[in-house]
Design an enzyme around this catalytic site. Structure first.
Site, PDB file in Angstrom:
ATOM      1  N   ASP A  95      -5.679 -27.191 -18.799  1.00  0.00           N
ATOM      2  CA  ASP A  95      -6.838 -28.056 -19.062  1.00  0.00           C
ATOM      3  C   ASP A  95      -8.070 -27.187 -19.268  1.00  0.00           C
ATOM      4  OD1 ASP A  95      -6.849 -27.338 -16.260  1.00  0.00           O
ATOM      5  OD2 ASP A  95      -8.310 -28.930 -15.886  1.00  0.00           O
ATOM      6  N   GLU A 161      -7.014 -28.256 -13.114  1.00  0.00           N
ATOM      7  CA  GLU A 161      -7.716 -27.211 -12.377  1.00  0.00           C
ATOM      8  C   GLU A 161      -9.220 -27.385 -12.475  1.00  0.00           C
ATOM      9  OE1 GLU A 161      -9.648 -23.471 -11.299  1.00  0.00           O
ATOM     10  OE2 GLU A 161      -9.754 -24.485 -13.240  1.00  0.00           O
ATOM     11  N   GLU A 162      -9.684 -27.722 -13.669  1.00  0.00           N
ATOM     12  CA  GLU A 162     -11.130 -27.812 -13.902  1.00  0.00           C
ATOM     13  C   GLU A 162     -11.746 -29.055 -13.261  1.00  0.00           C
ATOM     14  OE1 GLU A 162     -12.577 -25.292 -14.872  1.00  0.00           O
ATOM     15  OE2 GLU A 162     -11.547 -24.263 -16.494  1.00  0.00           O
ATOM     16  N   ASP A 188      -6.205 -15.841 -14.209  1.00  0.00           N
ATOM     17  CA  ASP A 188      -7.285 -16.799 -14.484  1.00  0.00           C
ATOM     18  C   ASP A 188      -8.613 -16.221 -13.997  1.00  0.00           C
ATOM     19  OD1 ASP A 188      -8.408 -19.181 -15.346  1.00  0.00           O
ATOM     20  OD2 ASP A 188      -8.008 -20.237 -13.462  1.00  0.00           O
ATOM     21  N   ARG A 337     -20.937 -23.399  -3.453  1.00  0.00           N
ATOM     22  CA  ARG A 337     -19.831 -22.430  -3.387  1.00  0.00           C
ATOM     23  C   ARG A 337     -19.754 -21.937  -1.959  1.00  0.00           C
ATOM     24  NH1 ARG A 337     -16.783 -22.179  -8.341  1.00  0.00           N
ATOM     25  NH2 ARG A 337     -18.236 -23.052  -9.837  1.00  0.00           N
TER      26      ARG A 337
HETATM   27  N1  BES Z   1     -10.886 -19.485 -14.027  1.00  0.00           N
HETATM   28  C1  BES Z   1     -11.940 -20.154 -13.353  1.00  0.00           C
HETATM   29  C2  BES Z   1     -12.302 -19.534 -12.030  1.00  0.00           C
HETATM   30  C3  BES Z   1     -12.772 -18.113 -12.056  1.00  0.00           C
HETATM   31  C4  BES Z   1     -13.544 -17.621 -13.084  1.00  0.00           C
HETATM   32  C5  BES Z   1     -12.457 -17.279 -11.017  1.00  0.00           C
HETATM   33  C6  BES Z   1     -13.974 -16.300 -13.075  1.00  0.00           C
HETATM   34  C7  BES Z   1     -12.896 -15.996 -10.987  1.00  0.00           C
HETATM   35  C8  BES Z   1     -13.647 -15.493 -12.031  1.00  0.00           C
HETATM   36  C9  BES Z   1     -11.523 -21.605 -13.120  1.00  0.00           C
HETATM   37  O1  BES Z   1     -10.944 -22.186 -14.254  1.00  0.00           O
HETATM   38  C10 BES Z   1     -12.717 -22.425 -12.819  1.00  0.00           C
HETATM   39  O2  BES Z   1     -13.591 -22.491 -13.629  1.00  0.00           O
HETATM   40  N2  BES Z   1     -12.693 -23.084 -11.708  1.00  0.00           N
HETATM   41  C11 BES Z   1     -13.674 -24.045 -11.363  1.00  0.00           C
HETATM   42  C12 BES Z   1     -13.071 -24.795 -10.230  1.00  0.00           C
HETATM   43  C13 BES Z   1     -13.725 -26.033  -9.830  1.00  0.00           C
HETATM   44  C14 BES Z   1     -13.945 -26.984 -10.941  1.00  0.00           C
HETATM   45  C15 BES Z   1     -12.978 -26.664  -8.683  1.00  0.00           C
HETATM   46  C16 BES Z   1     -14.969 -23.370 -10.969  1.00  0.00           C
HETATM   47  O3  BES Z   1     -14.952 -22.273 -10.411  1.00  0.00           O
HETATM   48  O4  BES Z   1     -16.017 -23.950 -11.268  1.00  0.00           O
HETATM   49 MN    MN Z   2      -9.547 -21.008 -15.093  1.00  0.00          MN
HETATM   50 MN    MN Z   3     -12.641 -22.772 -15.592  1.00  0.00          MN
END
Ligand code: BES
Ligand code: MN
Ligand code: MN
Length: 463
Positions: A95, A161-162, A188, A337
């Protein structure tokens, strides 16, 4: 390097352009998990991946329905490796985030375009492109090993995931036996700098919330009622302004009580990373100044300190021109965060109590949790990390750096704490890949080096 590993790498090199073309086809599917009108596209992306997993020789390929948003998981396995080979759980997500603002894209987000050695599209690096590296590494190994693999493999790809990853969390909780493995491989995350192989050993957690403020029972003429009726946007602004001080310190009582400092070795290693704050400000952030807690470095602030951000304030009049109205309701999307050893439950309770305690007169404030993810730091003391470091040394010709990520991948906490899996976060994005932003890209050299690294890792894992 074994003859078969060599053959797999040669296969991958000979098929580079086909791999990219296939990825483009997947990127054309706008699998935006948060928008209900794209649910059909999300499912099409899942089916696309499942059918490729079947074609390359994976077994038990199926979509798993989840009870939450309804975006399926893709599962596959191949569990016939010789001897005492370990089982690797390959995780990714198909996604993507919404593509807005559309007019800032040089080429449209769902029409993948190659420019200057990069592939531009929403999801190019986060995470369709990186998930595709796993699939293409497996295909290369199946070919070289004549229908077999050097390790047992399970593949688990999610479509939420998003939006918080609740479906996959449910599956991990309810069916741990179907995910029995020795290590989880997650691609990721990013590399710290171009040409610098990177393993990510920590992720921040998060709580994503909405604050809703209601004043009058309906929208009101601001001339007739202004002065007597409460304005929910002003109330919301007053609340938000009390959440954080000008030094970036969150004002919620108790919020920092469980925040753990990184170890002295970790801090020392971060100091040695090639990081130039001014370059980061100019090329990545682009703001006149960086902000945040003055006593912490930028890397500490983004990797090891909690933070609080406002993402949007829907409601009221936002059209062109002017409308004189006192809206009945205002909403702010606010996330925090989190870092070890904070927990999502405690942080949300502290935040909710604080917001309620500072609500101005005349309005009703409701605080809702949308989704959450626990913060995590993984151990680096296992043979899989060593195998990954040596695999990437072969490909990049240099030593791996260990970093944390400021982002969140909700399921990683469940892999580590729920399934007890060592988790290897070997990602190949670049700092300027524009994740979640206009003109997201994947540097194609990294796509191919990623495939090669994964081929080598899987060939030597456990050995
Ligand atoms: N791939 C990212 C997370 C990420 C990016 C980790 C760069 C380390 C370095 C992931 O797809 C993401 O964007 N996660 C969201 C999660 C949330 C919606 C629960 C985020 O971090 O905002
Ligand atoms: Mn990601
Ligand atoms: Mn992401």
């Amino acid at each position: 390097m074994s003859e078969k590993t060599g053959a797999a790498i040669e296969f991958a090199r000979n098929n580079q352009q086909r791999f990219v073309e296939e990825l483009k086809a997947l990127l054309r599917i706008p699998s935006i998990s948060t928008l209900p009108e794209h649910a059909g596209d999300v499912r099409r992306a899942a089916e696309f991946i499942a059918s490729e997993l079947r074609r390359i020789g994976m077994e038990n390929v199926r979509l798993i329905e989840t009870a939450t948003k309804g975006h399926p998981l893709v599962y596959a396995d191949w569990l016939h490796a010789a001897g005492a080979a370990p089982t690797v759980l390959c995780y990714g997500h198909y996604d993507v985030q919404p593509a807005e603002p559309l007019d800032e894209w040089i080429s449209p987000p769902f029409e993948p375009a190659e420019r200057n050695g990069n592939l531009y599209a929403r999801g190019a690096v986060d995470d369709k492109g990186q998930m595709w590296m796993h699939v293409k590494a497996l295909e290369s190994l199946f070919t070289a090993y004549e229908g077999k693999l050097p390790v047992n493999v399970r593949v688990l790809v999610e479509g939420e995931e998003e939006v918080g990853g609740e479906g996959v969390a449910w599956f991990v909780r309810e069916h741990p036996e179907e995910l029995r493995a020795d290590v989880a491989l997650v691609s990721d995350t990013e590399m710290f700098a171009p040409d610098l192989p990177t393993i990510c050993v920590g992720l921040r957690g998060m709580i994503y919330t909405e604050i809703e403020v209601r004043g009058a029972s309906i929208d009101l003429h601001s001339g007739m009622y202004g002065g007597a009726a409460p304005n929910p946007f002003v109330a919301l602004a007053q609340i938000i302004s009390k959440l954080k001080d000008e030094n970036g310190r969150i004002q919620i009582p108790g919020f920092y009580d469980r925040v753990a400092s990184p170890s002295a070795e970790e801090l020392k290693a971060w100091k040695a990373l090639p990081f130039n704050e001014e370059h980061y400000r100019q090329t990545e952030v682009g703001s006149p100044e960086l902000t945040g807690e003055p006593d912490y470095s930028v890397l500490e602030r983004t990797w090891a300190r909690p933070t609080l951000d406002v993402h949007g304030m829907p409601g009221g009049f936002i059209g062109a021109g002017a409308k004189t109205v006192i809206p009945a309701k205002a909403v702010a999307k606010v996330s925090m965060r989190l870092v070890p050893d904070q927990t999502t439950d405690e942080a949300f309770a502290q935040y909710k109590a604080f917001v309620e305690s500072i609500a101005p007169r005349g309005v009703v404030v409701t605080v809702r949790l949308i989704h959450s993810a626990e913060p995590i730091v993984v151990s680096t003391d296992n043979s899989f990390i060593k195998a990954a470091v040596s695999a990437m040394h072969e490909v990049f010709g240099t030593d791996t750096v260990f970093v944390r990520g400021g982002g969140s991948i909700p399921i990683v906490g469940d892999f580590v704490r729920g399934l007890g899996l060592p988790t290897l976060m070997m990602g190949f994005g670049l700092p300027d890949d524009n994740l979640h932003a206009p003109n997201e890209k994947f540097h194609l050299a990294n796509f191919h080096r990623g495939i090669e690294s994964i081929v080598r890792f899987l060939s030597t894992a456990g050995g």
